[in-house]
Design a protein around this motif. Structure first.
Motif, PDB file in Angstrom:
ATOM      1  N   LYS A   1       0.922  -1.261   0.041  1.00 20.94           N
ATOM      2  CA  LYS A   1      -0.200  -0.152   0.076  1.00 20.94           C
ATOM      3  C   LYS A   1       0.945   1.299  -0.140  1.00 20.94           C
ATOM      4  CE  LYS A   1      -4.038  -1.958   2.188  1.00 20.94           C
ATOM      5  NZ  LYS A   1      -4.932  -1.606   0.755  1.00 20.94           N
ATOM      6  N   ARG A   2       0.503   2.220  -0.753  1.00 22.14           N
ATOM      7  CA  ARG A   2       1.136   3.389  -0.939  1.00 22.14           C
ATOM      8  C   ARG A   2       0.286   4.880  -0.758  1.00 22.14           C
ATOM      9  NH1 ARG A   2       5.147   1.136   0.231  1.00 22.14           N
ATOM     10  NH2 ARG A   2       7.014   0.516  -0.805  1.00 22.14           N
ATOM     11  N   GLN A   3       0.882   5.738  -0.306  1.00 17.03           N
ATOM     12  CA  GLN A   3       0.236   6.949  -0.259  1.00 17.03           C
ATOM     13  C   GLN A   3       0.095   7.592  -1.666  1.00 17.03           C
ATOM     14  OE1 GLN A   3      -1.697   8.078   2.531  1.00 17.03           O
ATOM     15  NE2 GLN A   3      -1.021   6.247   3.330  1.00 17.03           N
TER      16      GLN A   3
ATOM     17  N   THR B   1      -5.042   6.008  -0.463  1.00 15.77           N
ATOM     18  CA  THR B   1      -3.967   4.943  -0.509  1.00 15.77           C
ATOM     19  C   THR B   1      -4.288   3.818  -1.823  1.00 15.77           C
ATOM     20  OG1 THR B   1      -5.250   3.185   1.021  1.00 15.77           O
ATOM     21  CG2 THR B   1      -3.596   4.859   2.117  1.00 15.77           C
TER      22      THR B   1
ATOM     23  N   GLN C   1       4.228  -5.799  -6.108  1.00 16.46           N
ATOM     24  CA  GLN C   1       5.659  -5.575  -5.390  1.00 16.46           C
ATOM     25  C   GLN C   1       6.587  -5.718  -6.881  1.00 16.46           C
ATOM     26  OE1 GLN C   1       5.077  -8.238  -2.219  1.00 16.46           O
ATOM     27  NE2 GLN C   1       6.197  -7.068  -1.030  1.00 16.46           N
TER      28      GLN C   1
END
Length: 278
Positions: A14-16, A29, A34
């Motif tokens: 998860k990334r902002q 988010t 990956q």
């Protein structure tokens, strides 16, 4: 971390993010696929580092070893261990290592290949240093009668089923899938990865590990058909390769040489078949 922690890698993080739509911005988010360096180590010597999604790495290593001609059969691999290495600082990347123990004959051949590759400049094609070393003569796919048993709507059936097996792609929008389908087009197994070649290697490795006959089904890929994908499929006797996107001219040529049926632009309402099986 060691191979006991394989399932700890979900295949996404998860990334902002900030979404910009219709002139408005909103923080949120997002799920991102990956991508890790994965080193393949044979009898203690590192041979290749691939960038892939850190899941199903044992199957990936087996498939890569077979489709790249490092071993001739699954039984040539005597042992496999998978290790995950965590990043210890923000400037480092997490990575994985797959250690394989192969029979002496395969290891000697691999060392000879490494000597032939020594001193190359640039990445080249598949790590080779000259056009003369490019292997474009595929193995002939054996005629086991599978294509004669193939249902007329098998490709449409597979195209309809594949999205249900693309969990990571639905989350991230950025992973390829390789699926194994039976003569009716039913999807029996599917593997996902940021690289289409890796997804295919994972699938082939799984089939070999499960002792499933690779001549009695077909591969469906959520990608274009490049020559490497056809070459990998032919090496293990897959009779038909189906892709969602277009093939390249070299993919068509390799398929014709191998006697492999190649179908692309596969949808529920049709597909395009390239070349002919002779």
């Amino acid at each position: 971390m060691n191979d006991a922690d394989i399932d700890d890698q979900p295949g996404y993080v998860k990334r902002q993010i900030t979404r910009h739509r219709s002139g408005e911005s909103r923080d949120a988010t997002d799920d991102v696929g990956q991508e890790w360096p994965v080193a393949l180590v044979y009898n203690g010597i590192s041979h290749a580092v691939m960038m892939c999604t850190p899941r199903d790495l044992e199957a990936f290593a087996v498939g890569f070893s077979l489709t790249e001609g490092i071993v001739e059969r699954g039984s040539d691999i005597q042992d496999i261990e998978v290790f995950f290495r965590s990043a210890e600082s923000d400037s480092e990347l997490p990575y994985a290592e797959v250690h394989l123990q192969v029979v002496q004959q395969a290891f000697v051949a691999l060392k000879d290949k490494r000597r032939a590759m020594a001193g190359r400049t640039g990445c080249g094609v598949c790590g080779i240093e000259s056009i003369e070393l490019l292997d474009l003569q595929p193995e002939r796919v054996p005629d086991t009668g599978f294509l004669k048993r193939l249902a007329g709507d098998a490709i449409a059936h597979a195209a309809r089923e594949l999205p249900a097996h693309q969990r990571l792609s639905k989350l991230t929008g950025g992973l390829h899938a390789a699926a194994w389908c039976d003569e009716r087009g039913a999807v029996k197994f599917a593997f996902e990865d940021v690289g289409r070649h890796n997804a295919l290697d994972k699938l082939i490795g799984h089939l070999v590990l499960q002792r499933i006959d690779t001549t009695q089904g077909f591969v469906f890929l959520s990608s274009r058909a490049s020559y490497e994908l056809v070459r990998k499929s032919a090496r293990v006797g897959v009779p038909m390769l189906v892709t969602i996107s277009a093939p390249t001219s070299l993919a068509i040529s390799i398929a014709e040489k191998a006697g492999l049926r190649l179908a692309s632009f596969a949808r529920e309402n049709g597909f395009v078949e390239y070349g002919k099986v002779v």
